[in-house]
Enzyme design. Structure first.
Site, PDB file in Angstrom:
ATOM      1  N   SER A  68       0.833  -1.304  -0.063  1.00  0.00           N
ATOM      2  CA  SER A  68       0.007   0.074   0.095  1.00  0.00           C
ATOM      3  C   SER A  68       0.729   1.382   0.039  1.00  0.00           C
ATOM      4  CB  SER A  68      -0.995  -0.044   1.059  1.00  0.00           C
ATOM      5  OG  SER A  68      -1.963   1.055   0.717  1.00  0.00           O
ATOM      6  N   HIS A  73       4.319  14.246   5.809  1.00  0.00           N
ATOM      7  CA  HIS A  73       4.334  15.634   5.668  1.00  0.00           C
ATOM      8  C   HIS A  73       5.066  16.383   6.705  1.00  0.00           C
ATOM      9  CE1 HIS A  73       1.208  14.810   2.350  1.00  0.00           C
ATOM     10  NE2 HIS A  73       0.654  14.126   3.373  1.00  0.00           N
ATOM     11  N   CYS A  88      -2.072  -3.390   3.201  1.00  0.00           N
ATOM     12  CA  CYS A  88      -3.227  -4.241   2.971  1.00  0.00           C
ATOM     13  C   CYS A  88      -2.672  -5.670   3.578  1.00  0.00           C
ATOM     14  CB  CYS A  88      -3.742  -4.439   1.512  1.00  0.00           C
ATOM     15  SG  CYS A  88      -2.737  -4.810   0.489  1.00  0.00           S
TER      16      CYS A  88
END
Length: 126
Positions: A68, A73, A88
């Site tokens: 995944s 940030h 996943c």
């Protein structure tokens, strides 16, 4: 589509400023951290934002995984970082790898405190 989604908001990070402002440095470390826990990077994007009146610009670092993604940030003017790790569990249980990666991310930035959340995604198989 069963999986695990981990988030962490990191406050007052005590790491060297370059970890919050240098996309190449942060990106290379993220890829290495992904590999170290046994996940598979398939692509990546590291973007630096321009400086503002408040100081140097932050970075968005995204590593797409076969399992995944991981995305960070940074806000250097706030000494803050948000981390997002999603795996996943289609081809196997990657829960421990995701938790290990989040542990490494949090330790990289040395926050004074964190807010972490864990969300199980998808339905249990019948």
């Amino acid at each position: 589509m069963k999986g695990l989604h981990l988030t962490a908001d990191l406050y007052r990070c005590r790491c060297d400023e370059a970890w919050l402002t240098d996309p190449q440095k942060l990106g290379a470390w993220c890829v290495a951290a992904v590999q170290a826990v046994g996940l598979q990077a398939v692509n990546q994007l590291f973007h630096a934002f321009p400086a503002t009146a408040k100081g140097k610009g932050g970075v968005t670092a995204t590593v797409l995984l076969a399992e995944s993604h991981v995305c960070l940030h940074t806000w250097p003017e706030e000494k803050a970082v948000t981390c997002d790790v999603y795996v996943c569990n289609f081809s196997g249980d990657h829960t421990a790898k995701a938790r290990g990666l989040m542990f490494a991310l949090v330790n990289r930035f040395q926050p004074e405190w964190t807010e972490q959340r864990s969300l199980d995604r998808g339905e249990e198989e019948a």
